[in-house]
Design a protein around this motif. Structure first.
Motif, PDB file in Angstrom:
ATOM      1  N   ARG A 141       0.832  -1.215   0.000  1.00 36.99           N
ATOM      2  CA  ARG A 141       0.000   0.000   0.000  1.00 36.99           C
ATOM      3  C   ARG A 141       0.863   1.259   0.000  1.00 36.99           C
ATOM      4  O   ARG A 141       0.593   2.224  -0.716  1.00 36.99           O
ATOM      5  CB  ARG A 141      -0.949   0.008   1.197  1.00 36.99           C
ATOM      6  CG  ARG A 141      -2.117  -0.957   1.042  1.00 36.99           C
ATOM      7  CD  ARG A 141      -3.198  -0.707   2.090  1.00 36.99           C
ATOM      8  NE  ARG A 141      -2.728  -0.828   3.467  1.00 36.99           N
ATOM      9  CZ  ARG A 141      -2.701  -1.962   4.157  1.00 36.99           C
ATOM     10  NH1 ARG A 141      -3.120  -3.080   3.603  1.00 36.99           N
ATOM     11  NH2 ARG A 141      -2.269  -1.988   5.407  1.00 36.99           N
ATOM     12  N   GLU A 148       2.337   1.796  -3.459  1.00 33.83           N
ATOM     13  CA  GLU A 148       1.344   2.351  -4.379  1.00 33.83           C
ATOM     14  C   GLU A 148       1.148   3.835  -4.132  1.00 33.83           C
ATOM     15  O   GLU A 148       1.143   4.639  -5.063  1.00 33.83           O
ATOM     16  CB  GLU A 148      -0.003   1.632  -4.203  1.00 33.83           C
ATOM     17  CG  GLU A 148      -0.097   0.293  -4.875  1.00 33.83           C
ATOM     18  CD  GLU A 148      -1.456  -0.351  -4.638  1.00 33.83           C
ATOM     19  OE1 GLU A 148      -2.479   0.370  -4.604  1.00 33.83           O
ATOM     20  OE2 GLU A 148      -1.497  -1.580  -4.490  1.00 33.83           O
ATOM     21  N   SER A 149       0.991   4.197  -2.865  1.00 36.32           N
ATOM     22  CA  SER A 149       0.794   5.597  -2.504  1.00 36.32           C
ATOM     23  C   SER A 149       2.007   6.427  -2.905  1.00 36.32           C
ATOM     24  O   SER A 149       1.873   7.529  -3.450  1.00 36.32           O
ATOM     25  CB  SER A 149       0.540   5.699  -0.995  1.00 36.32           C
ATOM     26  OG  SER A 149       0.417   7.046  -0.609  1.00 36.32           O
ATOM     27  N   THR A 153       4.192   5.824  -5.255  1.00 40.55           N
ATOM     28  CA  THR A 153       4.234   5.948  -6.710  1.00 40.55           C
ATOM     29  C   THR A 153       3.298   7.048  -7.183  1.00 40.55           C
ATOM     30  O   THR A 153       3.666   7.884  -8.024  1.00 40.55           O
ATOM     31  CB  THR A 153       3.854   4.605  -7.375  1.00 40.55           C
ATOM     32  OG1 THR A 153       4.812   3.612  -6.972  1.00 40.55           O
ATOM     33  CG2 THR A 153       3.830   4.703  -8.874  1.00 40.55           C
ATOM     34  N   GLN A 154       2.084   7.086  -6.625  1.00 37.62           N
ATOM     35  CA  GLN A 154       1.122   8.132  -6.995  1.00 37.62           C
ATOM     36  C   GLN A 154       1.623   9.509  -6.579  1.00 37.62           C
ATOM     37  O   GLN A 154       1.521  10.475  -7.338  1.00 37.62           O
ATOM     38  CB  GLN A 154      -0.239   7.858  -6.350  1.00 37.62           C
ATOM     39  CG  GLN A 154      -0.931   6.638  -6.908  1.00 37.62           C
ATOM     40  CD  GLN A 154      -2.162   6.241  -6.103  1.00 37.62           C
ATOM     41  OE1 GLN A 154      -2.431   6.790  -5.041  1.00 37.62           O
ATOM     42  NE2 GLN A 154      -2.919   5.277  -6.619  1.00 37.62           N
ATOM     43  N   ARG A 155       2.185   9.611  -5.381  1.00 32.73           N
ATOM     44  CA  ARG A 155       2.682  10.905  -4.906  1.00 32.73           C
ATOM     45  C   ARG A 155       3.879  11.379  -5.730  1.00 32.73           C
ATOM     46  O   ARG A 155       4.015  12.570  -6.003  1.00 32.73           O
ATOM     47  CB  ARG A 155       3.042  10.830  -3.419  1.00 32.73           C
ATOM     48  CG  ARG A 155       1.823  10.708  -2.533  1.00 32.73           C
ATOM     49  CD  ARG A 155       2.214  10.564  -1.061  1.00 32.73           C
ATOM     50  NE  ARG A 155       1.112  10.113  -0.253  1.00 32.73           N
ATOM     51  CZ  ARG A 155       0.183  10.904   0.271  1.00 32.73           C
ATOM     52  NH1 ARG A 155       0.228  12.192   0.042  1.00 32.73           N
ATOM     53  NH2 ARG A 155      -0.787  10.406   1.006  1.00 32.73           N
ATOM     54  N   ALA A 178       4.415  10.697  -8.862  1.00 37.13           N
ATOM     55  CA  ALA A 178       3.868  11.148 -10.140  1.00 37.13           C
ATOM     56  C   ALA A 178       3.227  12.525  -9.992  1.00 37.13           C
ATOM     57  O   ALA A 178       3.407  13.402 -10.857  1.00 37.13           O
ATOM     58  CB  ALA A 178       2.845  10.131 -10.670  1.00 37.13           C
ATOM     59  N   ALA A 179       2.502  12.731  -8.894  1.00 39.85           N
ATOM     60  CA  ALA A 179       1.877  14.037  -8.654  1.00 39.85           C
ATOM     61  C   ALA A 179       2.946  15.109  -8.489  1.00 39.85           C
ATOM     62  O   ALA A 179       2.823  16.217  -9.021  1.00 39.85           O
ATOM     63  CB  ALA A 179       0.978  13.977  -7.423  1.00 39.85           C
ATOM     64  N   THR A 220       4.317  16.110 -11.766  1.00 36.21           N
ATOM     65  CA  THR A 220       3.373  16.990 -12.457  1.00 36.21           C
ATOM     66  C   THR A 220       3.474  18.403 -11.916  1.00 36.21           C
ATOM     67  O   THR A 220       3.494  19.375 -12.686  1.00 36.21           O
ATOM     68  CB  THR A 220       1.930  16.453 -12.305  1.00 36.21           C
ATOM     69  OG1 THR A 220       1.873  15.135 -12.872  1.00 36.21           O
ATOM     70  CG2 THR A 220       0.931  17.341 -13.006  1.00 36.21           C
TER      71      THR A 220
END
Length: 104
Positions: free
Chosen positions: A46, A49-50, A52-54, A56-57, A60
């Motif tokens: 978990r 996953e978190s 990886t998303q952070r 990517a954010a 950006t």
């Protein structure tokens, strides 16, 4: 002697019982550890996953900030150029609208 043989067997049985107790304790500890490993593996998954998303954010955000800063710099440069042109044209208009001196 018969009684020493019985004592020997009882001693062996006692040692076996102690060994069985130790085996049971270690098996229980093994089960606890395996459970903990499963729980920690799920948590790690978990978090990965978190993360990886952070990440990517954040990438950006970094890209958007860089693009915005570049656009702002271009706007400032354009504003300076425009201001220079306006000052020059204002000067030209002032000269053009000044009354001409006539020499006598």
């Amino acid at each position: 002697d018969y009684s020493s043989t019985i004592r020997g067997i009882e001693e062996l049985c006692s040692k076996r019982d102690e060994l069985n107790r130790q085996i049971k304790q270690e098996e229980e500890e093994k089960e606890r550890l395996q459970h903990d490993i499963r729980v920690l593996s799920e948590k790690l998954s978990r978090v990965n996953e978190s993360l990886t998303q952070r990440l990517a954010a954040r990438a950006t955000f970094d890209r958007t900030i860089a693009e915005t800063e570049a656009a702002y710099t271009k706007i400032l440069e354009s504003s300076q150029s425009l201001l220079s042109v306006l000052k020059q044209e204002a000067g030209n208009l002032s000269k053009a609208t000044e009354p001409r001196r006539t020499e006598h």
